[in-house]
Design a protein around this motif. Structure first.
Motif, PDB file in Angstrom:
ATOM      1  N   ILE A  37       0.815  -1.222   0.000  1.00 25.09           N
ATOM      2  CA  ILE A  37       0.000   0.000   0.000  1.00 25.09           C
ATOM      3  C   ILE A  37       0.842   1.263   0.000  1.00 25.09           C
ATOM      4  O   ILE A  37       0.323   2.354   0.273  1.00 25.09           O
ATOM      5  CB  ILE A  37      -0.999   0.012   1.178  1.00 25.09           C
ATOM      6  CG1 ILE A  37      -0.273  -0.118   2.503  1.00 25.09           C
ATOM      7  CG2 ILE A  37      -2.048  -1.089   1.013  1.00 25.09           C
ATOM      8  CD1 ILE A  37      -1.181   0.020   3.727  1.00 25.09           C
ATOM      9  N   ALA A  38       2.144   1.137  -0.304  1.00 20.83           N
ATOM     10  CA  ALA A  38       2.967   2.351  -0.447  1.00 20.83           C
ATOM     11  C   ALA A  38       2.429   3.180  -1.609  1.00 20.83           C
ATOM     12  O   ALA A  38       1.747   2.665  -2.508  1.00 20.83           O
ATOM     13  CB  ALA A  38       4.418   1.962  -0.710  1.00 20.83           C
ATOM     14  N   VAL A  39       2.748   4.463  -1.614  1.00 23.74           N
ATOM     15  CA  VAL A  39       2.419   5.292  -2.774  1.00 23.74           C
ATOM     16  C   VAL A  39       3.043   4.672  -4.022  1.00 23.74           C
ATOM     17  O   VAL A  39       4.032   3.946  -3.942  1.00 23.74           O
ATOM     18  CB  VAL A  39       2.919   6.756  -2.601  1.00 23.74           C
ATOM     19  CG1 VAL A  39       2.167   7.464  -1.483  1.00 23.74           C
ATOM     20  CG2 VAL A  39       4.424   6.816  -2.382  1.00 23.74           C
ATOM     21  N   GLU A  87       5.562   5.951  13.045  1.00 14.75           N
ATOM     22  CA  GLU A  87       5.071   4.612  12.693  1.00 14.75           C
ATOM     23  C   GLU A  87       4.741   3.841  13.976  1.00 14.75           C
ATOM     24  O   GLU A  87       5.554   3.778  14.882  1.00 14.75           O
ATOM     25  CB  GLU A  87       6.131   3.870  11.876  1.00 14.75           C
ATOM     26  CG  GLU A  87       5.830   2.414  11.590  1.00 14.75           C
ATOM     27  CD  GLU A  87       4.473   2.179  10.918  1.00 14.75           C
ATOM     28  OE1 GLU A  87       4.205   2.803   9.872  1.00 14.75           O
ATOM     29  OE2 GLU A  87       3.670   1.391  11.458  1.00 14.75           O
ATOM     30  N   VAL A  88       3.566   3.241  14.000  1.00 14.40           N
ATOM     31  CA  VAL A  88       3.149   2.522  15.203  1.00 14.40           C
ATOM     32  C   VAL A  88       3.782   1.137  15.302  1.00 14.40           C
ATOM     33  O   VAL A  88       4.017   0.625  16.400  1.00 14.40           O
ATOM     34  CB  VAL A  88       1.599   2.400  15.275  1.00 14.40           C
ATOM     35  CG1 VAL A  88       1.045   1.452  14.218  1.00 14.40           C
ATOM     36  CG2 VAL A  88       1.148   1.969  16.661  1.00 14.40           C
ATOM     37  N   ASP A  89       4.085   0.527  14.163  1.00  7.20           N
ATOM     38  CA  ASP A  89       4.515  -0.877  14.169  1.00  7.20           C
ATOM     39  C   ASP A  89       6.047  -0.943  14.145  1.00  7.20           C
ATOM     40  O   ASP A  89       6.675  -0.558  13.148  1.00  7.20           O
ATOM     41  CB  ASP A  89       3.925  -1.582  12.938  1.00  7.20           C
ATOM     42  CG  ASP A  89       4.165  -3.085  12.963  1.00  7.20           C
ATOM     43  OD1 ASP A  89       5.256  -3.507  13.399  1.00  7.20           O
ATOM     44  OD2 ASP A  89       3.267  -3.829  12.535  1.00  7.20           O
ATOM     45  N   GLY A 114       5.629   4.451  17.635  1.00  9.92           N
ATOM     46  CA  GLY A 114       4.562   4.607  18.622  1.00  9.92           C
ATOM     47  C   GLY A 114       3.311   5.079  17.926  1.00  9.92           C
ATOM     48  O   GLY A 114       3.369   5.503  16.764  1.00  9.92           O
ATOM     49  N   PHE A 132       3.018  15.002   5.421  1.00 11.00           N
ATOM     50  CA  PHE A 132       2.345  13.971   4.625  1.00 11.00           C
ATOM     51  C   PHE A 132       1.611  13.052   5.590  1.00 11.00           C
ATOM     52  O   PHE A 132       2.231  12.368   6.407  1.00 11.00           O
ATOM     53  CB  PHE A 132       3.358  13.193   3.784  1.00 11.00           C
ATOM     54  CG  PHE A 132       2.742  12.097   2.935  1.00 11.00           C
ATOM     55  CD1 PHE A 132       1.640  12.342   2.136  1.00 11.00           C
ATOM     56  CD2 PHE A 132       3.291  10.821   2.928  1.00 11.00           C
ATOM     57  CE1 PHE A 132       1.071  11.338   1.357  1.00 11.00           C
ATOM     58  CE2 PHE A 132       2.748   9.810   2.146  1.00 11.00           C
ATOM     59  CZ  PHE A 132       1.626  10.071   1.360  1.00 11.00           C
ATOM     60  N   TYR A 143      -4.979  13.916  12.880  1.00  8.71           N
ATOM     61  CA  TYR A 143      -3.652  14.156  12.297  1.00  8.71           C
ATOM     62  C   TYR A 143      -3.618  15.505  11.585  1.00  8.71           C
ATOM     63  O   TYR A 143      -2.605  16.210  11.624  1.00  8.71           O
ATOM     64  CB  TYR A 143      -3.268  13.027  11.330  1.00  8.71           C
ATOM     65  CG  TYR A 143      -3.157  11.673  12.006  1.00  8.71           C
ATOM     66  CD1 TYR A 143      -2.708  11.567  13.318  1.00  8.71           C
ATOM     67  CD2 TYR A 143      -3.514  10.503  11.343  1.00  8.71           C
ATOM     68  CE1 TYR A 143      -2.616  10.333  13.952  1.00  8.71           C
ATOM     69  CE2 TYR A 143      -3.421   9.270  11.966  1.00  8.71           C
ATOM     70  CZ  TYR A 143      -2.980   9.190  13.265  1.00  8.71           C
ATOM     71  OH  TYR A 143      -2.888   7.970  13.889  1.00  8.71           O
TER      72      TYR A 143
HETATM   73  N1  SAH Z   1       3.465   6.262   3.729  1.00  8.92           N
HETATM   74  C1  SAH Z   1       3.690   4.865   3.352  1.00  8.92           C
HETATM   75  C2  SAH Z   1       2.456   4.009   3.557  1.00  8.92           C
HETATM   76  C3  SAH Z   1       1.893   4.059   4.961  1.00  8.92           C
HETATM   77  S1  SAH Z   1       0.727   2.764   5.239  1.00  8.92           S
HETATM   78  C4  SAH Z   1       4.113   4.827   1.889  1.00  8.92           C
HETATM   79  O1  SAH Z   1       3.370   5.383   1.069  1.00  8.92           O
HETATM   80  O2  SAH Z   1       5.144   4.231   1.566  1.00  8.92           O
HETATM   81  C5  SAH Z   1       0.143   3.232   6.796  1.00  8.92           C
HETATM   82  C6  SAH Z   1       1.146   3.016   7.950  1.00  8.92           C
HETATM   83  O3  SAH Z   1       0.598   3.686   9.086  1.00  8.92           O
HETATM   84  C7  SAH Z   1       1.326   1.541   8.332  1.00  8.92           C
HETATM   85  O4  SAH Z   1       2.686   1.209   8.388  1.00  8.92           O
HETATM   86  C8  SAH Z   1       0.715   1.474   9.720  1.00  8.92           C
HETATM   87  O5  SAH Z   1       1.377   0.566  10.594  1.00  8.92           O
HETATM   88  C9  SAH Z   1       0.885   2.895  10.212  1.00  8.92           C
HETATM   89  N2  SAH Z   1      -0.039   3.261  11.288  1.00  8.92           N
HETATM   90  C10 SAH Z   1      -1.310   2.787  11.484  1.00  8.92           C
HETATM   91  N3  SAH Z   1      -1.812   3.329  12.594  1.00  8.92           N
HETATM   92  C11 SAH Z   1      -0.884   4.172  13.082  1.00  8.92           C
HETATM   93  C12 SAH Z   1      -0.824   5.011  14.231  1.00  8.92           C
HETATM   94  N4  SAH Z   1      -1.838   5.104  15.080  1.00  8.92           N
HETATM   95  N5  SAH Z   1       0.289   5.737  14.441  1.00  8.92           N
HETATM   96  C13 SAH Z   1       1.339   5.659  13.574  1.00  8.92           C
HETATM   97  N6  SAH Z   1       1.338   4.865  12.492  1.00  8.92           N
HETATM   98  C14 SAH Z   1       0.249   4.146  12.243  1.00  8.92           C
END
Ligand code: SAH
Ligand code: DHB
Ligand code: MG
Length: 216
Positions: A37-39, A87-89, A114, A132, A143
């Motif tokens: 799901i990256a851009v 990033e949360v994960d 976080g 972004f 956000y």
């Molecule tokens: N910007 C990236 C895609 C991001 S996908 C690109 O285009 O390459 C969305 C990301 O947001 C995922 O990695 C997911 O883990 C993260 N995410 C989801 N909930 C979040 C939160 N509460 N805080 C921070 N990151 C979060």
């Protein structure tokens, strides 16, 4: 008759030169089982160009995944630029960090792990030129509020995935991300701190769209 994806591939072949670090980031993400799901490459290059066009020195990204959009944004920064990505994960963050460390621009990037609503308040002393927003869609309006708090007038705010296959405009759709997109778009329309528009996109990412706003 070529379809949208074929046109996307044609445009990307023409306009987005092959870059082993960028391609490697997508490959590493796929190998680790991250969702695709990256851009898209063309959208990533748009982010890079927007960073350059706006003269951004300090960029904030919410939602890192494997760092693909992060790498593009970093390519748009000057040598003394800074990019903070949230990033949360921790697994996503680790994969992104490894790809960023292969980029000549990676040292400009700080990955903070976080839930963004917990890490954003720690950035309250910073001022960003470009934000972004691309994390969990249900929190989009929160956000956006943070993006407006953390930017200067003249800054650019970009929000990804506001169309969601058209579900944003389908009153029958109560899909959480469509509801979230409506909330973020309504906030962009009503909040006096931003003047915004939105563009639909088709291609490798299906039917979706970006919202773009000027912090006033
Ligand atoms: N910007 C990236 C895609 C991001 S996908 C690109 O285009 O390459 C969305 C990301 O947001 C995922 O990695 C997911 O883990 C993260 N995410 C989801 N909930 C979040 C939160 N509460 N805080 C921070 N990151 C979060
Ligand atoms: C999803 C998230 C994204 O950031 C994106 O660009 C496409 C899809 C998703 O969560 O489905
Ligand atoms: Mg997205």
């Amino acid at each position: 008759m070529p379809d949208e994806e074929a046109v996307d591939a044609y445009l990307a072949r023409l306009l987005v030169p092959e870059d082993p670090v960028l391609t490697g980031a997508l490959e590493a993400s796929a190998a680790a089982g991250l969702p695709p799901i990256a851009v898209s490459p063309l959208q990533g290059k748009l982010l890079m160009l927007l960073a350059r066009l706006s003269g951004a020195r300090r960029v904030l990204e919410i939602g890192t995944l494997g760092g693909y959009s992060t790498l593009w944004l970093a390519l748009g920064l000057p040598d003394d630029g800074r990019l903070v990505t949230l990033e949360v994960d921790p697994r996503h963050a680790g994969i992104a960090r490894a790809s960023l460390d292969r980029s000549p621009r990676g040292h400009l990037v700080e990955v903070r792990v976080g839930p963004a609503l917990e890490t954003l308040p720690h950035l309250a002393h910073e001022v960003f030129d470009l934000v972004f927003v691309d994390a969990d869609k249900v929190n989009g309006a929160h956000y956006l509020d943070w993006a407006l708090r953390l930017t200067r007038p003249g800054a650019l705010v970009v929000v990804d995935n506001v169309v969601r296959g058209g579900r944003v405009a389908d009153p029958a759709s109560d899909e959480p991300s469509a509801v979230g997109s409506r909330a973020v778009l309504a906030a962009m329309a009503e909040d006096p701190r931003i003047e915004a528009t939105a563009l639909q996109t088709v291609g490798a990412k299906g039917w979706d769209g970006f919202a773009l706003g000027l912090r006033v």
